[in-house]
Design an enzyme around this catalytic site. Structure first.
Site, PDB file in Angstrom:
ATOM      1  N   ASP A 109       0.868  -1.178   0.000  1.00 36.89           N
ATOM      2  CA  ASP A 109       0.000   0.000   0.000  1.00 36.89           C
ATOM      3  C   ASP A 109       0.905   1.229   0.000  1.00 36.89           C
ATOM      4  OD1 ASP A 109      -2.230   1.578  -0.004  1.00 36.89           O
ATOM      5  OD2 ASP A 109      -3.128   0.726   1.805  1.00 36.89           O
ATOM      6  N   ASP A 144      -3.721   7.253  -3.516  1.00 35.98           N
ATOM      7  CA  ASP A 144      -5.077   7.753  -3.736  1.00 35.98           C
ATOM      8  C   ASP A 144      -5.479   8.675  -2.591  1.00 35.98           C
ATOM      9  OD1 ASP A 144      -4.773   5.294  -2.339  1.00 35.98           O
ATOM     10  OD2 ASP A 144      -6.943   5.048  -2.256  1.00 35.98           O
TER      11      ASP A 144
HETATM   12  N1  GUN Z   1      -6.372   0.808   3.053  1.00 41.05           N
HETATM   13  C1  GUN Z   1      -7.639   0.820   3.498  1.00 41.05           C
HETATM   14  N2  GUN Z   1      -8.393   1.670   2.769  1.00 41.05           N
HETATM   15  C2  GUN Z   1      -7.597   2.211   1.849  1.00 41.05           C
HETATM   16  C3  GUN Z   1      -7.808   3.151   0.782  1.00 41.05           C
HETATM   17  O1  GUN Z   1      -8.899   3.674   0.568  1.00 41.05           O
HETATM   18  N3  GUN Z   1      -6.719   3.445   0.016  1.00 41.05           N
HETATM   19  C4  GUN Z   1      -5.497   2.865   0.221  1.00 41.05           C
HETATM   20  N4  GUN Z   1      -4.498   3.172  -0.590  1.00 41.05           N
HETATM   21  N5  GUN Z   1      -5.287   2.000   1.211  1.00 41.05           N
HETATM   22  C5  GUN Z   1      -6.315   1.671   2.004  1.00 41.05           C
END
Ligand code: GUN
Length: 745
Positions: A109, A144
């Site tokens: 992420d 995002d």
């Molecule tokens: N982890 C939990 N929700 C989100 C999200 O909306 N975007 C991102 N990049 N990671 C997340």
């Protein structure tokens, strides 16, 4: 996944270079799918759970996840690695797989979630993607903008637009690395639509659904279902969908039924830290347990009291393993349900475990539009309440269509009755829609007799009276009242109508006037006199006589037929069966279906059931199937149906159109020259070799395979709809059932 001995699980083989980033579907149950995502660190089988690994706090070692549990992918946070110098240095020099000591698929992420929790992050949009690429992650995530459920529409729209504006530079920065393109939009249906379309236009490998963590934390599962329904139908079908932050097993069946492919779970570790256990029906506290809610391998020799007595780090680890095992077990259950075609049934069962989940389920399966309200008489009170006020629900019909029309029907095996929920299962709704939109009675119909009160299949009990009726009252349309709706007698053995596994009182329910009227209107049979006949008990013929009097028809039921009359009437019933099945299952108009079997003969088994329908000149046209009441096309049948087609052949792969094509015949799929010799030999037609199809192509339905000249090469069962055919580049598009060999000009 192949088996391995504990402790010696080999590293994954990278996918073939040309397959990198591709996703294929190997099995489906409506929108639920089993798939394979091709990456440099193996082919990830979906649906999959990616455990969240915090590189600073490893509650369960990634190596254990790989070796012991066969977990093929995990997710970690690139922003945390980037921020900590030691982690960053090691990841940069040795790669993220070495950092984590994990050989499988690593997704990362981007720091968005940190910005949601802590306010802001210091990293740039390109910078974080470049960093993820530089440490060798398999699937990176762009930065995002998180949309919270409490945000105003303007704020959410700004998040959606900003996220989309960052897409291009993120894609460029990712180069060949697969990239997540999250969809935002908060609780706003229109903004979820916009976000799905904006993000779907870029070549992302995966689409996570973002902004749902607070929705799940607040147990707003109806909103969660709405977000899925607003988003998934609008995303490119060939990309896996990831539910960001969804790791509670309670949500898996419904999410998978609605098309989710990937989940990630920090819950297994977070709940463990808190002394809590995950189960498919909710959460339990270790402190309150004498026995385990589910006995999992990691606690096979331990009681909850034993675990409470462990040192805190050991206790946390044991609970984390417990939670992971429960989560993986529920995922495996869902996968098997997809294979078995029972994922909606599982979602339905699980919906009873939590009021908010039940509310979500009722919302999904309830509609003010008529055809979902199968049995209006008694169970709509809670469904009515689950609806939204005003006209909101009507706006979701397209999304529900997307679920319903993707269902495969007919299916093999009994339909398990599960109370009133049975009647709104999308599979049942699809079967009814096919019947209602495709079947049409004969013009000469003068009256209707409805038989009721017994379990299907109905032929043994009704054979004699139906033959008599066919001879003496050919303009009386016989129908059968099944608990799933009224069906023409010619479809008496069709699944699911004939295959409901239910208590006697469900099968024997009395016809209700209002419901019968709406059913007759759906079958296009309004306006005719109707009478009903209870099939149970002696005196059936007498009751039929009375019913016929009631609709002003001949009633001398005691005048037996001669052998010749009986034979002729039985053949007429067989023809009507072949016609009705062509209409409902092969989408033929009554006119075409009738002419296809004009002058046909039948090959029957010892019980007199039709095995083959042969044309007047002896060619094998169709074979009715005993197991599901369906009817298989043979080559001559496929040729006859293509010859009667009035539409031009398709020249492109259009958008899917569910409605408006009744009577146009089986969908045509045009394959390219490379595929032609294979299809002719009866091999499957693969994605990437298809040039065009009809918009009504639908998974599970028979279709015709032609070349560009319109020459029939074979026929088969579609595995996808037109939207899917347009986007997928790997996997089977049509399972070929018959090929025409070398020449067929
Ligand atoms: N982890 C939990 N929700 C989100 C999200 O909306 N975007 C991102 N990049 N990671 C997340």
């Amino acid at each position: 996944m192949t088996a391995w001995k504990e402790g010696v699980r080999p590293d994954p083989a990278p996918c073939r270079e040309q397959d990198l980033g591709r996703f294929e579907v190997t099995q489906r149950d409506g929108q639920a799918r089993l798939g394979r995502l091709h990456t440099k660190h193996g082919v990830l089988e979906t649906p999959a759970l990616l455990p969240v690994v915090n590189p600073n706090i490893r509650t369960v070692e990634p190596r254990v996840m790989w070796d012991k549990y066969g977990i093929q992918a995990l997710i970690t946070n690139s922003y945390i690695i980037w921020k900590h110098e030691d982690l960053r240095n090691q990841a940069t020099s040795e790669g993220v797989h070495a950092l984590l000591d994990y050989p499988g698929v690593v997704m990362t992420d981007s720091g968005t979630f940190q910005s949601y929790v802590y306010g802001d992050v210091e990293v740039g949009v390109d910078e974080i993607v470049r960093f993820q690429r530089s440490i060798g992650v398999d699937i990176a995530t762009m930065l995002d903008v998180f949309s919270r459920p409490d945000m105003s529409e303007e704020e959410v729209e700004a998040a959606v637009r900003e996220t989309a504006e960052r897409a291009e530079q993120s894609i460029l920065a990712a180069e060949e690395t697969m990239l997540n393109g999250p969809v935002q939009g908060g609780l706003f249906r229109n903004l979820r639509h916009i976000s799905a379309q904006l993000m779907g236009a870029y070549p992302f490998a995966v689409h996570p659904i973002g902004g749902i963590v607070p929705v799940m934390e607040q147990q707003r599962y109806k909103e969660y279902a709405k977000i899925m329904m607003a988003t998934l139908p609008l995303l490119p079908a060939n990309r896996p969908v990831h539910m960001f932050g969804c790791g509670h097993p309670m949500l898996f069946p419904m999410s998978i039924a609605l098309g989710a492919d990937l989940f990630d779970s920090a819950a297994y570790a977070l709940f463990a830290r808190d002394g809590r256990l995950l189960t498919p029906w909710g959460t339990e506290r270790l402190a309150e347990l004498v026995d385990w809610p589910l006995l999992m391998p990691c606690v096979a020799a331990l009681t909850p009291a034993d675990v409470r007595a462990l040192p805190s780090d050991k206790r946390e680890e044991t609970l984390a393993l417990y939670n992971l095992e429960v989560t993986l077990a529920e995922l495996a259950r869902c996968k098997q349900a997809v294979r078995d075609g029972t994922i909606w049934q599982l979602a339905e069962q699980r919906s009873h475990q939590h009021p908010a989940l039940r509310e979500a389920f009722l919302w999904l399966t309830t509609s003010p539009s008529s055809d979902r309200n199968l049995r209006p008489e008694k169970f709509y009170t809670d469904r009515d309440a689950a609806r939204d006020t005003g006209s909101d629900q009507g706006m979701w019909e397209d999304a529900w269509d997307w679920v319903v029309w993707s269902q495969q029907t007919p299916r093999t095996g009994g339909v398990q009755w599960g109370g009133d929920d049975t009647f709104v299962r999308p599979q049942i709704v699809k079967a009814r829609r096919l019947l209602h939109t495709r079947w049409g009675g004969r013009e000469a119909t003068e009256a209707i007799v409805v038989f009721h009160g017994i379990r299907g299949p109905y032929r043994e009990r009704l054979g004699e009276v139906l033959t008599w009726l066919a001879h003496r009252c050919p303009n009386v349309q016989p129908l059968i009242l099944s608990p799933l709706g009224l069906v023409p007698a010619a479809l008496e053995d069709l699944n699911p109508f004939a295959h409901l596994d239910a208590p006697q009182w469900v099968l024997r329910h009395e016809p209700e006037k209002a419901w019968m009227a709406s059913e007759l209107s759906r079958l296009g049979l309004s306006g005719h006199p109707v009478s009903t006949v209870d099939v149970n008990g002696p005196g059936l013929k007498q009751r039929l006589a009375e019913a016929l009097v009631a609709v002003s028809q001949e009633s001398d039921v005691h005048q037996n037929l001669t052998h010749e009359q009986e034979r002729e009437a039985r053949d007429r019933l067989r023809v009507e069966q072949a016609v009705a099945k062509q209409m409902v299952l092969l989408n033929a108009s009554r006119e075409v279906a009738t002419s296809t079997v004009d002058g046909c003969t039948f090959v029957t088994n010892r019980e007199g059931r039709v095995k083959n329908v042969n044309s007047a000149d002896g060619q094998h046209l169709f074979s009715p199937r005993l197991r599901d009441g369906g009817m298989s096309m043979a080559n001559a049948g496929a040729l006859a149906l293509l010859a009667s087609r009035t539409q031009p052949l398709p020249t492109l792969v259009p958008a899917t159109e569910w409605r408006g094509h009744a009577g146009n015949g089986p969908a045509v799929v045009v394959v390219d020259d490379d595929a032609e010799p294979f299809v002719r030999k009866g091999r499957n037609a693969f994605h990437g070799f298809v040039l065009a199809c009809d918009p009504w192509l639908s998974p599970g339905e028979p279709c015709l395979l032609t070349n560009q000249n319109g020459t029939l090469l074979g026929h088969g069962i579609a595995q996808c709809n037109a939207d899917e055919l347009r986007t997928f580049t790997k996997g089977i598009a049509v399972k070929t059932r018959g090929g025409f060999g070398e020449k067929n000009e």
